[in-house]
Motif scaffolding. Structure first.
Motif, PDB file in Angstrom:
ATOM      1  N   ILE A 384       0.844  -1.183   0.000  1.00 22.10           N
ATOM      2  CA  ILE A 384       0.000   0.000   0.000  1.00 22.10           C
ATOM      3  C   ILE A 384       0.881   1.235   0.000  1.00 22.10           C
ATOM      4  CG2 ILE A 384      -0.244   0.117   2.539  1.00 22.10           C
ATOM      5  CD1 ILE A 384      -3.128   1.083   2.042  1.00 22.10           C
ATOM      6  N   LEU A 385       2.043   1.148   0.638  1.00 21.47           N
ATOM      7  CA  LEU A 385       3.075   2.173   0.592  1.00 21.47           C
ATOM      8  C   LEU A 385       4.356   1.458   0.181  1.00 21.47           C
ATOM      9  CD1 LEU A 385       3.597   5.188   1.076  1.00 21.47           C
ATOM     10  CD2 LEU A 385       4.298   4.615   3.410  1.00 21.47           C
ATOM     11  N   TYR A 386       4.715   1.619  -1.072  1.00 24.23           N
ATOM     12  CA  TYR A 386       5.738   0.807  -1.724  1.00 24.23           C
ATOM     13  C   TYR A 386       7.033   0.746  -0.915  1.00 24.23           C
ATOM     14  CZ  TYR A 386       8.730  -1.020  -5.438  1.00 24.23           C
ATOM     15  OH  TYR A 386       9.597  -1.784  -6.181  1.00 24.23           O
ATOM     16  N   GLY A 387       7.383  -0.480  -0.522  1.00 22.52           N
ATOM     17  CA  GLY A 387       8.626  -0.716   0.186  1.00 22.52           C
ATOM     18  C   GLY A 387       8.560  -0.509   1.688  1.00 22.52           C
ATOM     19  N   TYR A 388       7.434   0.050   2.195  1.00 15.66           N
ATOM     20  CA  TYR A 388       7.343   0.370   3.621  1.00 15.66           C
ATOM     21  C   TYR A 388       6.202  -0.365   4.324  1.00 15.66           C
ATOM     22  CZ  TYR A 388      10.750   4.135   3.136  1.00 15.66           C
ATOM     23  OH  TYR A 388      11.902   4.846   2.904  1.00 15.66           O
ATOM     24  N   MET A 389       5.044  -0.428   3.690  1.00 16.80           N
ATOM     25  CA  MET A 389       3.892  -1.026   4.355  1.00 16.80           C
ATOM     26  C   MET A 389       3.126  -1.882   3.363  1.00 16.80           C
ATOM     27  SD  MET A 389       0.622   0.808   6.273  1.00 16.80           S
ATOM     28  CE  MET A 389       1.577   1.302   7.720  1.00 16.80           C
TER      29      MET A 389
END
Length: 447
Positions: A384-389
């Motif tokens: 949903i948040l690329y690379g983070y979440m």
């Protein structure tokens, strides 16, 4: 603890809302520009038909704005309710463009109201036309700011995560992320293109119904010219988007192109059927994927073999890519043939079958917009948040999302039917022939 059922229904409800909203949002961004161009042409040529185009389009535009506001509000509500963990994180970084989008809408709405209710109050029509400038700017800037938020989800920056906490937050840097230029440009240009083709399909339909009025013919020619210009621009920006993906989200490009093995001189695949990572019945264009990704037919293109299975986007996005590209090519060819045919006096562009092709172009353009957004959003999965979440980490744990889905689906059905009925009745009861006759009578009375 992750509730898989809640994640699934949250995704379904968000997908439903975005799919419905994007139709009205696209028209809401593109139509103001069409109105402004029509009124400008009418003012320069002193042609009442173009002035009437602007006036009648503006009436219909109000209905789509009303529905767009409702569905846009629903999106804001659902972001907080369905994706609270994502909003808790991202809201600290990217809240600025969300606020600015609201300001842009207010800017648009204020001048739209003034424009609509002052048609016969300006002796100088040029001043009245200038009211459309802030309307068009406000509509486009609304799209710019909300697309910046989406771009941030694909290329997050402007913050650091230290010991699980956000620090060094820089909202401006977050806004001007690497995904922003291509995403914003693509959204704007395709909104203008789609709006032109939707209005052109209405003009062609009226001609097919038997109305031979010059009003519809002028509208059709102007709109097909605009559609052609924006279709060319969309193709150019699409090329830049491919290069962005190759550099920043290569797994998304590889999934969309069913590019499983990293290789030099990669072919671009159109159509086909996937059978256990074996592509059948596809059309392969040699070296085209390397050219799309790097402007070099011999360049290496990263394949899905470089990524863990759990980080690979759903492979059905290839079909969405095909739909978007094929419709775009069809509309470009249709508009190009029509414009060239007008200049060369080709008779067949006035035939019924060709006009039916233009009529089909309106719904097809909407389908292309839908396919493009599904490609953009599904292609970012599992993030949903690329690379983070990851998506499941951002979702609510509520067990009542399925009920919300039914409720919102009912609302959207009512809005869709209501807006269509109102628009049809609005113009069916007041055809252009009657409106021109009424205006001439009013002018005669004033004289």
């Amino acid at each position: 603890m992750i509730n898989e059922s809640s994640v699934f229904w949250s995704r379904m409800l968000t997908e439903l809302t975005l799919s419905f909203h994007i139709i009205y949002a696209t028209i809401g961004v593109g139509i103001p520009l069409m109105i402004m161009i029509a009124q400008y042409v009418g003012y320069k040529k002193k042609d009442e038909h173009y002035i009437l185009l602007a006036r009648r389009w503006a009436r219909g535009f109000v209905i789509t704005v009303a529905v767009g506001v409702v569905t846009g509000t629903a999106i804001g509500l659902q972001l907080s309710l369905l994706w609270p963990n994502f909003m808790e994180l991202a809201g600290q970084v990217i809240a600025l463009p969300l606020f600015m989008e609201t300001f842009a809408f207010f800017f648009e709405a204020i001048f739209l109201g003034i424009y609509l209710y002052t048609w016969d109050r300006f002796k100088n029509h040029k001043r009245h036309m200038l009211l459309l400038v802030p309307v068009a700017i406000g509509a486009s800037m609304s799209a710019v700011f909300i697309t910046i938020v989406n771009a941030f989800m694909n290329a997050p920056q402007g913050f650091d995560v230290i010991n699980g906490e956000l620090v060094n937050i820089q909202p401006i840097l977050a806004m001007f992320n690497p995904a922003m230029p291509t995403k914003v440009a693509h959204v704007l240009v395709t909104a203008y293109m789609t709006s032109a083709f939707v209005l052109a399909s209405i003009a062609a339909f009226n001609l097919l119904k038997g109305s031979n009025h010059i009003y519809h013919k002028k509208a059709l020619f102007m709109l097909m010219k605009l559609g052609l210009i924006f279709a060319i621009a969309a193709a150019v920006i699409g090329d830049f988007s491919g290069k962005y993906l190759a550099e920043y989200q290569p797994e998304k490009l590889a999934a969309a192109e069913w590019h499983f093995e990293t290789e030099d001189g990669a072919s671009l695949i159109l159509f086909g059927v996937l059978d256990d990572e074996e592509v059948k019945y596809a059309i392969e264009i040699p070296y085209a994927l390397s050219i799309l990704a790097h402007n070099n037919p011999a360049a290496e293109v990263i394949g899905l073999d470089q990524y863990a299975v759990e980080n690979v986007p759903p492979l059905y996005i290839h079909y969405l890519f095909d739909i978007m590209v094929m419709i775009g090519m069809f509309m470009f060819a249709l508009a190009g043939i029509f414009v060239l045919g007008k200049w060369r006096n080709w008779k067949f562009i006035s035939s019924k079958w060709f006009k039916w092709g233009i009529v089909a172009g309106g719904p097809l353009s909407i389908i292309a917009i839908e396919a493009g957004w599904w490609l953009a959003e599904v292609g970012r999965q599992p993030w949903i948040l690329y690379g983070y979440m990851r998506t499941e980490e951002g979702a609510t744990a509520s067990s009542h999302v399925d009920v919300m889905l039914l409720f919102f689906a009912g609302v959207y059905i009512i809005l869709a039917i209501g807006s269509i009925v109102v628009l049809i009745r609005m113009f069916k009861r007041n055809p252009i022939e009657r409106e021109i006759e009424d205006r001439h009578l009013q002018d005669g009375e004033h004289v």
